[in-house]
Design an enzyme around this catalytic site. Sequence first.
Site, short mmCIF file in Angstrom:
data_model
loop_
_atom_site.label_atom_id
_atom_site.label_comp_id
_atom_site.label_asym_id
_atom_site.label_seq_id
_atom_site.Cartn_x
_atom_site.Cartn_y
_atom_site.Cartn_z
N HIS A 272 0.86 -1.18 0.00
CA HIS A 272 0.00 0.00 0.00
C HIS A 272 0.90 1.23 0.00
O HIS A 272 1.50 1.56 1.01
CB HIS A 272 -0.89 -0.04 1.24
CG HIS A 272 -1.77 1.14 1.36
ND1 HIS A 272 -2.93 1.28 0.63
CD2 HIS A 272 -1.67 2.28 2.11
CE1 HIS A 272 -3.50 2.42 0.93
NE2 HIS A 272 -2.76 3.05 1.82
N ASP A 274 1.02 5.01 -0.06
CA ASP A 274 0.26 6.25 0.03
C ASP A 274 0.86 7.25 -0.95
O ASP A 274 2.05 7.54 -0.91
CB ASP A 274 0.28 6.77 1.46
CG ASP A 274 -0.59 5.91 2.36
OD1 ASP A 274 -1.79 5.78 2.05
OD2 ASP A 274 -0.08 5.32 3.33
N ASP A 384 -7.71 1.52 2.49
CA ASP A 384 -7.28 2.44 3.54
C ASP A 384 -8.08 3.74 3.60
O ASP A 384 -7.79 4.59 4.42
CB ASP A 384 -5.79 2.76 3.33
CG ASP A 384 -5.15 3.40 4.56
OD1 ASP A 384 -5.60 3.07 5.68
OD2 ASP A 384 -4.23 4.22 4.40
N HIS A 597 -6.32 9.67 -0.45
CA HIS A 597 -6.92 9.53 0.88
C HIS A 597 -6.11 10.06 2.07
O HIS A 597 -6.54 9.89 3.22
CB HIS A 597 -7.37 8.08 1.13
CG HIS A 597 -6.26 7.08 1.23
ND1 HIS A 597 -5.97 6.22 0.20
CD2 HIS A 597 -5.39 6.80 2.22
CE1 HIS A 597 -4.96 5.45 0.56
NE2 HIS A 597 -4.60 5.78 1.78
ZN LIG Z 1 -3.16 4.79 2.91
#
Ligand SMILES: [Zn+2]
Length: 1063
Positions: A272, A274, A384, A597
């Site tokens: 994941h 970001d 997430d 996000h």
């Molecule tokens: Zn995230």
Amino acid sequence: MATPAVDNTPRVPSDIARSRVANFLSAGSNFYTMGIHRGLWVHRHSGAPHVELSVYSVPDLKRVPFKDAVSQTFKKVDQHERNYGPSWATHWFKIATTIPNIMNGKTVVFQWDMGCEGMVWTTDGIPMQGLTGGDGQERHEYIVTKKAKAGERHTFYIEAACNGMFGVGDSAMVPDPNRYFSIKTADLVVPDYEVQDLYYDLDIIKGIAYDTQNESPRAREAVWVINEVINQFILKDRGSIKRCKALTSEFLSVRNGQPKGQHQITAIGNCHIDTAWLWPYDETKRKIARSWSTQVDLMDRYPGYIFTGSQTQQYEWLSELYPSVFEKIKEKEKVGQWEIIGGSWVEHDTNMPSGESLCRQMVLGQRYFEKHFGKRAKIFWLPDSFGYSSQLPQVLKLSGCDYFFTQKLSWNNINKFPLTTFWWTGIDGTNILSHLTPADTYGASVTVAELTKCTKNNHDLEYSNESLLCYGHGDGGGGPTPEMLERLSRLKDVDGLPMVKSGKVLDFFQGIEKHSRGLQSYNGELYLEFHRGTYTTQALVKRGNRISEFLIRDVEILSTMATILAKSSNKKAEDSYAYPINDLEWMWKLLCLNQFHDCLPGSAIGLAFKDVHKHHREIISASLSLRHKAQSAIIDLRALSDDDKIQEGLVAFNTVPWERTEVIEVPRVRSVPGLGAAGYVAHTPDIPTIDAEIGAKAYKDDDGGYFILENQNLKATFNHDGQLVHLVDKKEPERQLIPNGARGNVLKLYEDVPIYWDAWDVEIYHLQKWKPIEGEASIKIVSEGPLKAELHFRQTISDKSWIEQTISLTCLSERLEFSNFVDWHEAHQFLKVEFVWDLVSDYATYEIQYGVLRRPTHYNTTVDSAKFEVCGHKFADLSEANYGVALMNNCKYGYATHGNTQRLSLLRSPKGPDENADMGEHKFKYAIYPHQGHFNASNVVREAIDFNVPLSLRYAEDQRVRSGTVLRPLFQVDPPTQIILDTIKPAEDDQGKGKVLVLRLYEAYGGKATALLKSRLSIKRILVTNVLEDDSDQELPRADEAGSFKLALRPFQILTLKVQLSA
Ligand SMILES: [Zn+2]
């Protein structure tokens, strides 16, 4: 593939299911007549003529041989005539039976129960078997004949000993010399072997359900099987018994070690990343290259290994900066080791982006995958993001996604999310098959503990015995490690653990689609009971997003108009204007990127927000310039001929699809056509004058205590602090909106100290500690009317911060508007504005993407109170049956409604991870719009759009301006009340030529709606398409020969239309 049906009944709590099972299988419950025991034996007959009893009671507690006993005189007796005793006595019964007709050909059994021990003798004196009553070890049956003949007689004896299995003792086992026994049962019966067979199966399955590990997949499935048998069971229906038996047989046929009974886990590698968080976008570009190149290498070393990557923006960066890694990924995708997933441009926030943004995330993402991988992502992947909008299921289904994956709801800090594998139902009724990994993480490490959690924490094992394990370090960690892969290779099939296989997420979802049964549906938003501060934190990001969304919309609509006008005019004009296709793609990509996000929610570091703000500024400035260009082109193309009178004037452009009459900063503008433009030439009768009597006015009341804004619609009374003390809706019947003693427009400062995640969280206890911002008493009249009446005040928030507010009412408006300027330098304080209304409703209505959502206004349950701060878009409405008030905003997203109190969240001041979050100057507006009728019958949706989309004005010179309508509407929805036309743009494949347009409309209130779609364009046909603008055969029916088409939308339907224009 057939999709498994939604279970339309509520899930039964396991203790209730177990009690139901116990009742059904019990021989002696109150509900015996509804249980299985009543079906084990049929054709029950007792008493004469089929069962005749006679007795010889042996005297003096003697025990006598058979021949002595049967030679005595037997006395006829009825079953219930007397008791037999005392303790240790013996009574010989002669049982003479006659087979009833109904038992002809059947096995006939004699059931005897007198609570004591006994021996069955033939008439020839042969002892056949014992019978026992009581003490839980009963034996009541004696087979009289295996093939009975009607009318046949069978006689035999029972030697009954007046003692139980354990003598005649009391609870302390001390013998009681005076115990007597009675005959409870002396019946002829026929066994129902099918029902008995089922019963014995159920008995075992009940054992597995009750007496193995309660929470094991087998035990939980066992309860499900019996419960399902109870649902199917109809004693008189042989077909039903067979269906029940099929269920039990299937369950019992699973052998030790067989995979079928084991929990199945699909393990997918992922990291994941970001897109920005504790680092800026530029570092993410390198993180992607580091992580994904590592994974490509692991794929070479572990041939069975499968990895998945989402976020097409990340693929695009990689392809630009590290083309060789991108090429390798494409190869790995071809051989099945790399799975593309997600389908959106980034893993965006889903609370705050507009409906069109949600759609464009998918258009950009899916088109990217199609272009570079030749396929689309079928799984929407948002592990997430901070809660999931209830409009997503529809958007996803219309964007090529059949499945949804997340895990974030495991972060709830009040209620545990109740489902693992389920149908998620959106506000329009669309279902999407969804899975929340029960491992509660997207960064698993493939440990025994995680595998065990997949079983133990899986809420839906009975319905779908499968889980997805997403393993691999996220962000800088580069995804799965060799250690994880080594563990995975050893854990494939180990006794005592679930079975694990490396697999694609698509295969996992298609598997549950095939194997699951009776999954529950979960309706509405997947509200994250956490991170509620993210609707407010980093106010400038929210503002940048909202303004950008509406400006891009303006640009698309006006550029489309200009393109069409240019096309229909002479050749020269066509050269003079080209649709800014590349600019718009760039702007959409930038806008979507910044909806990531941790960006739009405000949870990244300051360095990341430098980029976000810069991007928003770029979008806004490019939009303004493109809008100017499009407007100029429209003005030019619609210019008057040379011989018309030369004058200067003003053109008002209206990009909302309905006519508007408004007061603007220049003269009053009247009747600007929807999606059109109207011109106002100086000193013409088009500029009406306002009679002071009916205009807006600001004044002090007689004793100077209050300040009043009033027009023909509203009369608002403020105290010296700018707080609203009375608000009267002057329309008949006149209505006072604020309860006696209550106030509106109260600014409140809440102490805002979360437990840990500072930028993310506002905690439930913040509601307990606050102070009002009041006391400066600085209110004054700044504009007396009649076009616009205004009050102004200033309040000190602290020694560092202050707010200035202008409250205004125009001569026409039904909205009271509040313009704010705040200089904000607080720490751990949360500024909100509050209104208390004289209204009663147990829910409030919040705008979300392309629709609204109702949420409770009470704290009845913990699920209700967990929503103490929620996300709304342009308005939140509190309506009772026939009246309501909407609280609107132009760049805010945090709302709370409790009882009759509405709050809008304005500014937070967290100190981490951005120590300067929200420090400095802020501008924002909110408005209140009281309306007669319930929300559903109101104009709230249109008013909120008007509030966010001001008319844009252009001065035009010379011949260019014409009075009256400059440009008639391109499209109109008639009536424009329920169906909102939101987007007009060239189709993605039109390349800006303006030959095929795309319109996106939605039903805004939640009810079926019909209307006419009218256009002045020459339309060949209109096709109904999806968000991805796929080709379709479905034509929108024409209403007439002219440009009218029939619209019919379902509640909250998003309708995308492809308009093919005639050449
Ligand atoms: Zn995230």
